[in-house]
Design an enzyme around this catalytic site. Structure first.
Site, PDB file in Angstrom:
ATOM      1  CG  HIS A  28      -0.338   0.043   2.541  1.00 14.17           C
ATOM      2  ND1 HIS A  28      -0.028   1.215   3.190  1.00 14.17           N
ATOM      3  CD2 HIS A  28       0.031  -0.953   3.393  1.00 14.17           C
ATOM      4  CE1 HIS A  28       0.498   0.949   4.376  1.00 14.17           C
ATOM      5  NE2 HIS A  28       0.552  -0.368   4.520  1.00 14.17           N
TER       6      HIS A  28
ATOM      7  CG  ASP B 180      -2.939   3.822   2.334  1.00  9.56           C
ATOM      8  OD1 ASP B 180      -2.324   2.803   1.948  1.00  9.56           O
ATOM      9  OD2 ASP B 180      -3.910   3.758   3.117  1.00  9.56           O
TER      10      ASP B 180
ATOM     11  CG  ASP C  54       2.693   0.684   8.014  1.00 11.75           C
ATOM     12  OD1 ASP C  54       2.536  -0.047   7.016  1.00 11.75           O
ATOM     13  OD2 ASP C  54       1.800   0.889   8.848  1.00 11.75           O
TER      14      ASP C  54
ATOM     15  CD  GLU D 272      -2.850  -1.581   5.631  1.00 13.12           C
ATOM     16  OE1 GLU D 272      -2.857  -2.555   6.411  1.00 13.12           O
ATOM     17  OE2 GLU D 272      -2.459  -0.453   5.967  1.00 13.12           O
ATOM     18  CD  GLU D 273      -1.581   2.444   7.432  1.00 12.37           C
ATOM     19  OE1 GLU D 273      -2.328   2.106   8.378  1.00 12.37           O
ATOM     20  OE2 GLU D 273      -0.386   2.126   7.371  1.00 12.37           O
TER      21      GLU D 273
END
EC number: 3.5.1.18
Length: 390
Positions: A76, A78, A109, A143-144
């Protein structure tokens, strides 16, 4: 105190890619051009790319080769918001290398995971046999956040086109202290719920004329929190339930509340699914108060990938060997942590393994990783890719 950047004469390609991606302010669900950059790099390597925008979410699907073994990399672009900027030692979207550490939002991340795989792909692609392997990149900007239109949508899109993945490597930060020390082969599921308990409002001095909704609710809470869910095993944590909020609305200290809203979350093992767990919770609640209402939200199914007998098609085995070659040690195989996009791709036919950098600073101010962890991850990913054609 601000961070003083280090000068590196010839940065590794994975570091360069990370700096390019981290400089883009891709706060979920915004992609901020990250996927355009990835598409440009992947097309140069022979990938055929599709971009889809679904309800404001950017998704990139890239495909290389046409062999029977379907391998995918999931990631991801984001990131979470940076939080208070004044607490950062350097601007969160201006990546800085200092004292052999890479600082910035997305350092752990998971823009470094994407960067390591891009570098690994450049290194390994010439050695892959397109007659044996179909190699997918599955990237989302959701995703977040709610995760409704990202990897979930991508998986549904592939399923409609009869694409069956054999292996899916997720670039989430799985390590604890050093890259390669821990990999994730499953995650507990998650289910949130809301319980509404009705009483009868009254004056606290005359309790016999009222029904205290909090007292009724406390009995439900007691039943839920003392239910003997399974404790789990060495390879999978057990099921746990936590009360996260209770609300009676407006409050004064001389009124017996007429209603209570209870919010809770359950993290559950692969022995349950959303339906069976919801039914069990309804039974527990109704055994205490038949009139209580319950609804469920934000379901995330549990999954557990198990080793395959066929070593060539066993992603877990390939990952273990690659980590041993790069670090000299085998990883701890874990299922701890919160939910991840791996759940959308996992099935009886698809092994899902999460391999990434250490997660010690994810979502924190001054998020960072050691450069050695990034370079090690690039080596691990390269070895995994090379194993696909051996």
């Amino acid at each position: 105190m601000s961070i003083q950047p280090s000068i590196t004469a010839a940065p590794a390609r994975s570091l360069h890619f990370a700096e390019v991606l981290m400089a883009r302010e891709s706060i979920t669900p915004v992609d901020a051009g990250c996927q355009s950059y990835l598409m440009y790099k992947l097309e140069k390597l022979g990938f055929v790319c599709e971009r889809h925008t679904i309800n404001g979410v950017k998704n990139l699907i890239a495909k290389w080769g046409g062999g029977p073994l379907h391998f995918a990399f999931s990631g991801h672009t984001d990131v979470v918001p940076p939080g208070p900027l004044e607490k950062w030692k350097s601007p969160p979207f201006s990546p800085v290398v200092s004292q052999n550490k890479l600082y910035g939002r997305g350092a752990a991340d998971m823009k470094t995971g994407i960067s390591a795989m891009l570098a690994a792909t450049e290194r390994a692609i010439a050695s892959l046999d397109e007659r044996e392997v179909t190699y997918w990149w599955l990237i989302t900007s959701d995703e977040e956040g709610e995760a409704e239109w990202g990897s979930k949508w991508i998986n549904e899109y592939l399923t409609k086109r009869n694409v069956q993945l054999d292996m899916c490597l997720v670039g989430e930060p799985s390590a604890t202290t050093q890259t390669g020390d821990t990999i994730k082969v499953g995650r507990r599921g998650s289910l949130s719920g809301t319980i509404t308990v009705a009483g009868k409002q009254g004056h606290v001095a005359y309790p016999k004329t009222a029904v205290n909704a909090i007292h009724k609710a406390s009995n439900i809470v007691n039943a839920l929190t003392h239910y003997p869910f399974e404790e789990g095993s060495d390879d999978f944590p057990g099921t746990t339930l936590q009360i996260t909020h209770m609300d009676t609305g407006s409050f004064t200290d001389n009124i017996v509340p007429s209603a209570v809203r209870i919010e809770f979350n359950v993290r559950y093992s692969w022995q349950y699914n959303q339906g069976s767990l919801a039914e069990l919770l309804r039974q527990i609640i109704s055994s205490v108060d038949m009139s209580a209402l319950v609804s469920f939200s934000r379901p995330c199914e549990a999954y557990l990938s198990k080793p395959h007998n066929n070593a060539k098609r066993c992603l877990i085995t390939s990952v273990e060997k690659a980590i041993k070659a790069a670090t000299g040690r085998y990883p701890v195989i874990s299922t701890s942590g919160g939910t991840s996009d791996g759940r959308f791709y996992a099935s009886e036919k698809t092994q899902v393994v999460e391999v990434g950098v250490p997660n010690a600073t994810i979502h924190q101010v001054n998020e960072h990783i050691h450069l050695s962890d990034l370079l090690t991850l690039e080596d691990i990913y390269t070895d995994i890719l090379l194993s696909l054609s051996k």
